[in-house]
Design a protein around this motif. Structure first.
Motif: not given
Length: 120
Positions: A36-51
């Motif tokens: 799972x990755x996430x992207x907030x407004x005005x920010x780059x996509x970032x890693x949340x968690x991997x499995x």
């Protein structure tokens, strides 16, 4: 073609919980890591968690102790249980999968994203 279908996003109050799901479908030989990755407004996509396919996990420091990633290999599905949610967790959450469509063809796939909003 491989498709990743996410579900479970929505609006939740600070301190609340949500569970995201992502099911992979299509012609697949093997799925390696999912995440799972996430992207907030005005920010780059970032890693949340991997499995990995064997269940080894990795988390961003910002979510450690609050989020749990898991997967059901029989269902080709990955989950993200989110607890103690904070307003800064607000973002579009994307599912990712590293897939072999056949023994010689490996690709990275993304879901369409699901919105998570943490607000009172």
């Amino acid at each position: 073609q491989v498709r990743l279908m996410e579900s479970g996003g929505g609006l939740v109050q600070p301190g609340g919980s949500l569970r995201l799901s992502c099911a992979a479908s299509g012609s697949m030989f093997r799925i390696n890591a999912m995440g799972w990755y996430r992207q907030a407004p005005g920010k780059e996509r970032e890693l949340v968690a991997t499995i990995t396919s064997r269940g080894s996990t990795n988390y961003a420091d910002s979510v450690k102790g609050r989020f749990t990633i898991s997967r059901d290999n029989a269902k080709n599905t990955v989950y993200l249980q989110m607890t103690s949610l904070k307003p800064e967790d607000t973002a579009v959450y994307y599912c990712n999968a590293d897939v072999y469509r056949n023994p010689l063809s490996r690709n990275d796939y993304w879901g369409q994203g699901t919105q998570v909003t943490v607000s009172s």
